[in-house]
Design a protein around this motif. Structure first.
Motif, mmCIF file in Angstrom:
data_model
loop_
_atom_site.group_PDB
_atom_site.id
_atom_site.type_symbol
_atom_site.label_atom_id
_atom_site.label_comp_id
_atom_site.label_asym_id
_atom_site.label_seq_id
_atom_site.Cartn_x
_atom_site.Cartn_y
_atom_site.Cartn_z
ATOM 1 N N THR A 71 0.827 -1.194 0.000
ATOM 2 C CA THR A 71 0.000 0.000 0.000
ATOM 3 C C THR A 71 0.869 1.255 0.000
ATOM 4 O OG1 THR A 71 -0.134 0.038 2.408
ATOM 5 C CG2 THR A 71 -1.869 -1.143 1.236
ATOM 6 N N ARG A 72 0.332 2.289 -0.591
ATOM 7 C CA ARG A 72 1.035 3.569 -0.637
ATOM 8 C C ARG A 72 0.677 4.405 0.587
ATOM 9 N NH1 ARG A 72 -0.799 6.092 -6.063
ATOM 10 N NH2 ARG A 72 -2.618 4.871 -5.550
ATOM 11 N N THR A 73 1.636 5.141 1.090
ATOM 12 C CA THR A 73 1.398 6.100 2.159
ATOM 13 C C THR A 73 0.938 7.391 1.512
ATOM 14 O OG1 THR A 73 3.148 5.103 3.484
ATOM 15 C CG2 THR A 73 2.430 7.314 4.110
ATOM 16 N N GLU A 74 -0.161 7.962 2.002
ATOM 17 C CA GLU A 74 -0.678 9.207 1.447
ATOM 18 C C GLU A 74 -0.323 10.381 2.334
ATOM 19 O OE1 GLU A 74 -4.748 9.603 0.379
ATOM 20 O OE2 GLU A 74 -4.689 7.857 -0.949
ATOM 21 N N TYR A 75 0.201 11.415 1.715
ATOM 22 C CA TYR A 75 0.489 12.686 2.371
ATOM 23 C C TYR A 75 -0.418 13.735 1.730
ATOM 24 C CZ TYR A 75 4.672 10.285 3.970
ATOM 25 O OH TYR A 75 5.532 9.382 4.551
ATOM 26 N N HIS A 76 -0.860 14.698 2.506
ATOM 27 C CA HIS A 76 -1.745 15.743 1.997
ATOM 28 C C HIS A 76 -1.208 17.115 2.363
ATOM 29 C CE1 HIS A 76 -5.212 13.131 0.908
ATOM 30 N NE2 HIS A 76 -4.615 12.331 1.778
ATOM 31 N N VAL A 77 -1.202 18.022 1.379
ATOM 32 C CA VAL A 77 -0.899 19.426 1.614
ATOM 33 C C VAL A 77 -2.243 20.125 1.728
ATOM 34 C CG1 VAL A 77 0.092 21.537 0.654
ATOM 35 C CG2 VAL A 77 1.298 19.356 0.390
ATOM 36 N N VAL A 78 -2.513 20.705 2.896
ATOM 37 C CA VAL A 78 -3.820 21.314 3.169
ATOM 38 C C VAL A 78 -3.641 22.676 3.834
ATOM 39 C CG1 VAL A 78 -5.020 19.100 3.359
ATOM 40 C CG2 VAL A 78 -4.000 20.110 5.384
ATOM 41 N N PRO A 79 -4.651 23.555 3.662
ATOM 42 C CA PRO A 79 -4.571 24.862 4.322
ATOM 43 C C PRO A 79 -4.626 24.713 5.839
ATOM 44 C CG PRO A 79 -6.688 24.585 3.198
ATOM 45 C CD PRO A 79 -5.861 23.393 2.872
ATOM 46 N N ASP A 80 -3.940 25.636 6.518
ATOM 47 C CA ASP A 80 -3.869 25.595 7.979
ATOM 48 C C ASP A 80 -3.927 27.026 8.510
ATOM 49 O OD1 ASP A 80 -3.456 24.579 10.579
ATOM 50 O OD2 ASP A 80 -1.294 24.894 10.411
ATOM 51 N N GLY A 81 -5.136 27.556 8.644
ATOM 52 C CA GLY A 81 -5.272 28.949 9.071
ATOM 53 C C GLY A 81 -4.690 29.861 8.008
ATOM 54 N N GLY A 82 -3.648 30.594 8.355
ATOM 55 C CA GLY A 82 -2.993 31.475 7.391
ATOM 56 C C GLY A 82 -1.858 30.814 6.645
ATOM 57 N N GLY A 83 -1.542 29.574 6.978
ATOM 58 C CA GLY A 83 -0.435 28.873 6.328
ATOM 59 C C GLY A 83 -0.885 27.561 5.713
ATOM 60 N N TRP A 84 0.059 26.635 5.601
ATOM 61 C CA TRP A 84 -0.198 25.330 4.995
ATOM 62 C C TRP A 84 0.488 24.266 5.828
ATOM 63 C CZ3 TRP A 84 -3.278 24.654 0.732
ATOM 64 C CH2 TRP A 84 -3.699 25.833 0.120
ATOM 65 N N LYS A 85 -0.032 23.044 5.759
ATOM 66 C CA LYS A 85 0.602 21.938 6.478
ATOM 67 C C LYS A 85 0.601 20.689 5.618
ATOM 68 C CE LYS A 85 -3.635 20.785 8.982
ATOM 69 N NZ LYS A 85 -4.248 20.698 10.322
ATOM 70 N N VAL A 86 1.522 19.798 5.954
ATOM 71 C CA VAL A 86 1.593 18.475 5.340
ATOM 72 C C VAL A 86 1.126 17.491 6.403
ATOM 73 C CG1 VAL A 86 3.079 16.721 4.292
ATOM 74 C CG2 VAL A 86 3.516 19.146 3.854
ATOM 75 N N GLU A 87 0.158 16.660 6.038
ATOM 76 C CA GLU A 87 -0.396 15.676 6.966
ATOM 77 C C GLU A 87 -0.206 14.270 6.410
ATOM 78 O OE1 GLU A 87 -4.215 17.790 9.030
ATOM 79 O OE2 GLU A 87 -4.554 16.699 7.164
ATOM 80 N N GLN A 88 -0.152 13.313 7.309
ATOM 81 C CA GLN A 88 -0.125 11.896 6.943
ATOM 82 C C GLN A 88 -0.905 11.158 8.008
ATOM 83 O OE1 GLN A 88 1.721 8.919 8.371
ATOM 84 N NE2 GLN A 88 0.471 7.901 6.853
ATOM 85 N N GLY A 89 -2.000 10.530 7.594
ATOM 86 C CA GLY A 89 -2.813 9.747 8.522
ATOM 87 C C GLY A 89 -3.358 10.539 9.692
ATOM 88 N N GLY A 90 -3.675 11.807 9.484
ATOM 89 C CA GLY A 90 -4.206 12.635 10.564
ATOM 90 C C GLY A 90 -3.144 13.304 11.426
ATOM 91 N N SER A 91 -1.880 12.949 11.218
ATOM 92 C CA SER A 91 -0.784 13.566 11.968
ATOM 93 C C SER A 91 -0.109 14.640 11.116
ATOM 94 C CB SER A 91 0.268 12.528 12.344
ATOM 95 O OG SER A 91 -0.293 11.554 13.197
#
Length: 73
Positions: A2-22
Motif C-alpha cells: 500500500t502507498r502512504t498518502e500525504y496531503h498538503v492542506v490549508p492551515d489557518g494562514g499557512g499550509w501543512k503536510v499531513e499523513q494519517g491525521g498527523s
C-alpha cells in the motif's frame, strides 16, 4: 504493497503536510509545503502526495513508485 498518502492542506494562514491525521510539518506558503511534501513522500516510497486548494478541493497529485493506474491490460 500500500502507498502512504500525504496531503498538503490549508492551515489557518499557512499550509501543512499531513499523513494519517498527523501533522508532518507546517509552512508559511503553499509552495514550501508542496516542496517539503514532495521530499517526504519521495523519501518514503511507495507514496502519494495530494495537494489541495485553499477551499479543500484536490488540485493535483504526485505518485512515487508503483502507480496502479492506469491498470495493466
Amino acid at each position: 504493497m500500500t502507498r502512504t498518502e500525504y496531503h498538503v492542506v490549508p492551515d489557518g494562514g499557512g499550509w501543512k503536510v499531513e499523513q494519517g491525521g498527523s501533522v508532518v510539518g507546517t509552512y508559511d506558503t503553499k509552495e514550501r509545503a508542496v516542496s517539503a511534501g514532495r521530499e517526504v513522500a519521495h523519501g518514503n516510497e511507495p507514496s502519494q502526495l495530494v495537494v489541495h486548494t485553499a477551499d479543500g478541493r484536490i488540485e493535483t497529485e504526485f505518485t512515487y513508485r508503483d502507480d496502479p493506474y492506469p491498470p495493466v491490460g
